[in-house]
Design a protein around this motif. Sequence first.
Motif, PDB file in Angstrom:
ATOM      1  N   GLU A 103     -12.175  -3.349  -1.664  1.00  0.00           N
ATOM      2  CA  GLU A 103     -11.470  -2.189  -2.280  1.00  0.00           C
ATOM      3  C   GLU A 103     -12.683  -1.621  -3.114  1.00  0.00           C
ATOM      4  O   GLU A 103     -13.536  -2.259  -3.574  1.00  0.00           O
ATOM      5  N   MET A 160     -10.393  -0.445   1.506  1.00  0.00           N
ATOM      6  CA  MET A 160      -9.315   0.764   0.959  1.00  0.00           C
ATOM      7  C   MET A 160     -10.134   1.402  -0.545  1.00  0.00           C
ATOM      8  O   MET A 160     -10.783   0.719  -1.189  1.00  0.00           O
ATOM      9  N   GLY A 162      -9.597   3.806  -3.401  1.00  0.00           N
ATOM     10  CA  GLY A 162      -8.765   4.331  -4.518  1.00  0.00           C
ATOM     11  C   GLY A 162      -9.123   5.262  -5.381  1.00  0.00           C
ATOM     12  O   GLY A 162     -10.517   5.207  -6.047  1.00  0.00           O
ATOM     13  N   PHE A 240      -2.982  -8.081  -2.877  1.00  0.00           N
ATOM     14  CA  PHE A 240      -4.512  -8.335  -2.963  1.00  0.00           C
ATOM     15  C   PHE A 240      -5.037  -9.585  -3.211  1.00  0.00           C
ATOM     16  O   PHE A 240      -4.593 -10.020  -3.948  1.00  0.00           O
ATOM     17  N   GLU A 280     -11.841  -2.907 -12.838  1.00  0.00           N
ATOM     18  CA  GLU A 280     -10.538  -2.552 -12.200  1.00  0.00           C
ATOM     19  C   GLU A 280      -9.352  -2.737 -12.745  1.00  0.00           C
ATOM     20  O   GLU A 280      -8.982  -4.208 -12.510  1.00  0.00           O
ATOM     21  N   ILE A 352      -4.880   6.560  -2.442  1.00  0.00           N
ATOM     22  CA  ILE A 352      -5.456   5.475  -1.632  1.00  0.00           C
ATOM     23  C   ILE A 352      -5.774   5.899  -0.344  1.00  0.00           C
ATOM     24  O   ILE A 352      -4.934   6.552   0.285  1.00  0.00           O
ATOM     25  N   ALA A 354      -6.434   4.390   3.133  1.00  0.00           N
ATOM     26  CA  ALA A 354      -6.405   2.808   3.938  1.00  0.00           C
ATOM     27  C   ALA A 354      -5.683   2.976   5.150  1.00  0.00           C
ATOM     28  O   ALA A 354      -4.949   4.136   5.505  1.00  0.00           O
ATOM     29  N   THR A 362       1.357  -2.745   1.556  1.00  0.00           N
ATOM     30  CA  THR A 362       1.237  -2.814   0.235  1.00  0.00           C
ATOM     31  C   THR A 362       2.348  -2.110  -0.527  1.00  0.00           C
ATOM     32  O   THR A 362       2.726  -2.648  -1.602  1.00  0.00           O
ATOM     33  N   ASN A 375      -1.398  -1.509 -11.276  1.00  0.00           N
ATOM     34  CA  ASN A 375      -2.605  -1.133 -10.837  1.00  0.00           C
ATOM     35  C   ASN A 375      -3.731  -0.594 -11.851  1.00  0.00           C
ATOM     36  O   ASN A 375      -4.930  -0.139 -11.470  1.00  0.00           O
TER      37      ASN A 375
END
Length: 379
Positions: A103, A160, A162, A240, A280, A352, A354, A362, A375
Motif C-alpha cells: 500500500e 495499491m 491511495g 488489509f 497512514e 485508489i 488497484a 475491499t 481509512n
Amino acid sequence: MTTFNFIDNKYITKIPRFDNKTLCICKLNENNGSTTASLIFEEFNNNSIKFNAYQEFHDLVFCQEYIEFILIRNNVYHNWVAILEETQEIIGFVGWKMINFPEIGFGPIVVKNNYQSFGIGRILFEFFFNCIFYNQSNQLNQLNQSLTNCINYCYSNNIMIGLVQDAFNLQTLHFYSSLEFNVFNYSTIFTGFIKENAKPINQNQNEQNNNNQLKQLICRKMCFEDIEQCEQLSLNISGFSRKNQLNQLLNSDVTIWVCEQINDRNITIVGYSLGIFDVEQHAIAKDLNIVTTLILFIWNNKLNKHRIKKNRQLDVNDLSVEFYVPAQNYPSLLQWALEIGLKPRLVHTTMILAKPDQFNKTLKMIKTQETIYLNDCYY
C-alpha cells in the motif's frame, strides 16, 4: 513518455509545454527544506484554492514541522523537489509514503502557482510512478517507463496506491480517473472542540441491560504482544494486512491505542486506532460503540496533556480535533460527530489505484459489514 536521466545526484528532464526548459528533480534535504515548506504553505493558501483535503498545510509552522519530520523518517517518506534549471527556483514538490507496502499513500503534490498549466504536475506524477516501477531505493541512470507500463506493473504486483483530494476539484478528479484511479469513498471532515460530557455511541444498551452484565471497554497503549490480534482484526474487517506497519511504528516509538473488551474474565482486543498525522491514519473496530470510545479516549488524553503543558489554562483555540467520517457508510457516526460539538468543514475524496478485483473486494467488504473501518482519522 517522459525520460528522467540521473546526473549529479538528481534526475533531469525537459518540460515540453514550457519552451523545453530543464527540470531537475532532487531529494528533499536540509538545504532545500525551508524553501519547500514555504512553497507548500504559499500554494495551499493560494486564493484559487477554495477547498482542499490538506487543510493543515495552511499553517506555516505545520509545514515547517512536517518537512523536519519527514526528513527524519526518510526510510518511509519519499520526497522530491522540482527545480527549474534556468533559474534554480524550487517550483514543485512530490511525496509519497511506503509505510505499509504494497500500500502506498501518494501526496501531497505541489506546483508553484505561476508554473501551473505547463504539465509539470503530470511530469512529477510520471516520476513517482517510475520510482515505484524501478524501486525507488535503487538510483538508476535513467527512468523511462510509460505511465501505462507503470500502472500495469502495479496491477501485476498487487500494489495499491491511495490519495486524498478535494471532492469538488473536478479537474483533478478527471485527471486521476484518466490514470485509472477509482473513487473509494467520500469523507466528511469534522473539526472543533468536543463537548466535555460527550458519550460514545451505545448500540448494545438494551442487550446489556437484559443480560445484567455490562461488557467493559478499556483503552490502553498497544504493545508488541498485541500485534497478532490487531492483524487478525484488520484482516477480518478491512481486508488489509497491517502487521509490518504496526511492527515498524512500535519500533519507532509511535503510540497506537487499542480497545479491549472484558467479559466473563475474557479479555479481547476489539479495536485500535492510529490517529496521528504522521502515519497512514486508520481505525479498526467491531462496532460504533468501540470506535467512538477510542475517539473520546484519545481526545481526552490529548486534552489532559495540553492542560499540563499550559499549566491547566485551556485555550480552546489552540486545540481542536479533526474527524474524518466516510459519509455513505456510517450515517449514525455523522450524527454523533454533530452531537458532540463538531462542525463539518469540507468533503474530500479518497481515490485508489488497484487491480479491479482487489479494489472491488475491499470496497464490498467495507460497505457490507457492520464493523467499522475508517481509512482516515486525525484526532
